[in-house]
Design a protein around this motif. Structure first.
Motif, mmCIF file in Angstrom:
data_model
loop_
_atom_site.group_PDB
_atom_site.id
_atom_site.type_symbol
_atom_site.label_atom_id
_atom_site.label_comp_id
_atom_site.label_asym_id
_atom_site.label_seq_id
_atom_site.Cartn_x
_atom_site.Cartn_y
_atom_site.Cartn_z
ATOM 1 N N ALA A 144 38.374 52.336 78.015
ATOM 2 C CA ALA A 144 37.874 51.897 78.956
ATOM 3 C C ALA A 144 38.039 52.737 80.768
ATOM 4 O O ALA A 144 38.577 52.661 81.232
ATOM 5 N N LEU A 145 37.251 53.506 80.517
ATOM 6 C CA LEU A 145 37.993 54.624 81.339
ATOM 7 C C LEU A 145 35.948 55.127 82.275
ATOM 8 O O LEU A 145 35.590 54.770 81.481
ATOM 9 N N GLY A 146 36.645 55.769 83.541
ATOM 10 C CA GLY A 146 35.075 56.478 83.913
ATOM 11 C C GLY A 146 34.741 56.123 85.414
ATOM 12 O O GLY A 146 35.297 55.960 85.757
ATOM 13 N N PHE A 147 33.907 56.433 85.770
ATOM 14 C CA PHE A 147 33.048 56.328 87.282
ATOM 15 C C PHE A 147 31.955 55.543 87.735
ATOM 16 O O PHE A 147 31.602 55.199 88.372
ATOM 17 N N GLY A 148 31.380 54.359 86.309
ATOM 18 C CA GLY A 148 30.889 53.534 87.193
ATOM 19 C C GLY A 148 31.275 52.112 87.516
ATOM 20 O O GLY A 148 32.540 52.307 87.958
ATOM 21 N N PRO A 149 30.477 51.629 87.687
ATOM 22 C CA PRO A 149 30.630 50.192 88.342
ATOM 23 C C PRO A 149 31.792 49.784 87.820
ATOM 24 O O PRO A 149 31.751 48.295 88.364
ATOM 25 N N GLY A 150 32.091 49.630 86.174
ATOM 26 C CA GLY A 150 32.493 48.694 85.945
ATOM 27 C C GLY A 150 34.258 48.769 86.286
ATOM 28 O O GLY A 150 35.233 49.496 87.340
ATOM 29 N N LYS A 151 34.779 48.334 85.899
ATOM 30 C CA LYS A 151 36.246 48.092 86.164
ATOM 31 C C LYS A 151 37.424 49.043 85.956
ATOM 32 O O LYS A 151 37.065 49.204 84.356
ATOM 33 N N LYS A 152 38.261 49.662 85.535
ATOM 34 C CA LYS A 152 38.772 51.104 85.118
ATOM 35 C C LYS A 152 39.534 50.455 84.550
ATOM 36 O O LYS A 152 40.546 49.776 84.898
ATOM 37 N N GLY A 153 40.796 51.585 84.015
ATOM 38 C CA GLY A 153 41.771 50.535 83.566
ATOM 39 C C GLY A 153 41.558 50.626 81.536
ATOM 40 O O GLY A 153 40.572 50.533 81.798
ATOM 41 N N LEU A 154 42.301 50.311 81.644
ATOM 42 C CA LEU A 154 42.789 50.045 79.954
ATOM 43 C C LEU A 154 43.340 48.038 80.315
ATOM 44 O O LEU A 154 44.258 48.004 81.169
ATOM 45 N N PRO A 155 42.489 47.491 79.076
ATOM 46 C CA PRO A 155 43.424 46.273 79.729
ATOM 47 C C PRO A 155 44.345 46.338 78.541
ATOM 48 O O PRO A 155 44.649 46.490 77.724
#
Length: 299
Positions: A144-155
């Motif tokens: 759950a990382l990266g530079f895409g449009p989704g939220k970053k970080g871990l749940p």
């Protein structure tokens, strides 16, 4: 000369004595000193016995923002490029310290443990959906990382690790579970889920479900430690032999909010900067609380 001698004989000798004024003033001074001593003693008693001041904790609202695929895309490709500028002289490259190497090794071990747990859950073909509070139990492997449009970080369910002490008795351990209103769960080989609550009582409350499809609570699975055998004993006390089953801890919303608040207060880091948060249970029988022992962060 005779007359002078007679006048001298009739004079009174000077006498020193305590007057009534001296008696009253000394009594008042003694009373004042006694009151000062009493006030000082009462102040010391009050300071040593007063209750600690409780902090006014502000409740945090958990908001899950939409955006991005939580488990990634099957046909995605990872961008393997160095974030550093190219350097001709290798001696100018900063080498990681020994402490950082140890932390990275521990994080690698934790990631391998997470993957092993996910593989076991996939093989057992659980019906627990990962749209709620579970980790990436059936994902494609994207972090759950990266530079895409989704939220970053871990749940939070992937970055939290909670440790129960192995030293206490099973009675203390059961009291801790009931204090936080944690419900035990065991996924049997036939696909049924057995729930167990009020585990500190003589006869724990049990219920069964055909699947965990409607389960939306945060749950944890065992990554190690000796307390897993205590869960087996608690199920056995309720009349269930769950040897070989996958065991779960289901956390109510109140306990989840408490963990979230403690995680925020530990170093006041943003949630998307936190990689791992390690909790432990502190307190005596009848009064327990979680405590953050360590945090790791994304570099």
């Amino acid at each position: 000369m005779a007359q002078s001698t007679s006048q001298t004989d009739h004079r009174k000798s000077p006498v020193m004595r305590v007057t009534q004024y001296d008696q009253v003033s000394s009594s008042l001074i003694a009373v004042v000193l006694a009151l000062i001593v009493a006030v000082l003693w009462l102040s010391i008693v009050w300071f040593t016995n007063r209750l600690p001041q409780t902090e006014n904790e502000v409740a945090l609202e958990m908001v899950d923002l939409a955006g991005g695929a939580e488990d990634g895309s099957p046909d995605e490709e990872l961008l393997v490029e160095s974030p550093e500028d190219p350097v001709d002289d290798p001696s100018q490259i900063d080498t990681p310290t020994e402490e950082n190497q140890v932390e990275e090794m521990l994080d690698s071990v934790v990631e391998l443990s997470d993957k092993a747990t996910q593989q076991v859950q996939q093989q057992m073909q659980t019906d627990l959906t990962n749209s709620g509070k579970v980790g990436s139990a059936a994902g494609t492997g994207k972090r759950a990382l990266g530079f895409g449009p989704g939220k970053k970080g871990l749940p939070r369910e992937q970055r939290w690790f909670i440790k129960f002490s192995d030293r206490g008795s099973i009675i203390d351990y059961a009291s801790q579970l009931d204090y936080f209103k944690i419900e035990l769960g065991a996924l049997l080989r036939n696909g049924k889920m057995v729930y167990l609550s009020n585990v500190s009582s003589e006869k724990p409350t049990s219920r069964t479900a055909t699947s965990g499809e409607d389960e939306k609570r945060l749950y944890m699975t065992w990554q190690g430690g000796e307390r897993r055998t205590s869960d087996l004993s608690l199920f056995k006390k309720a009349g269930y032999d769950v040897t070989g089953a996958i065991l779960f801890h289901f956390y109510p919303k109140e306990a989840e909010n408490r963990l979230l608040l403690l995680e925020k207060k530990y170093r006041d880091k943003k949630f998307d900067e936190i990689r791992r948060t390690y909790f432990t249970v502190r307190g005596n029988r009848g009064s327990y609380d979680f405590e953050v022992t360590r945090q790791t962060y994304f570099r």
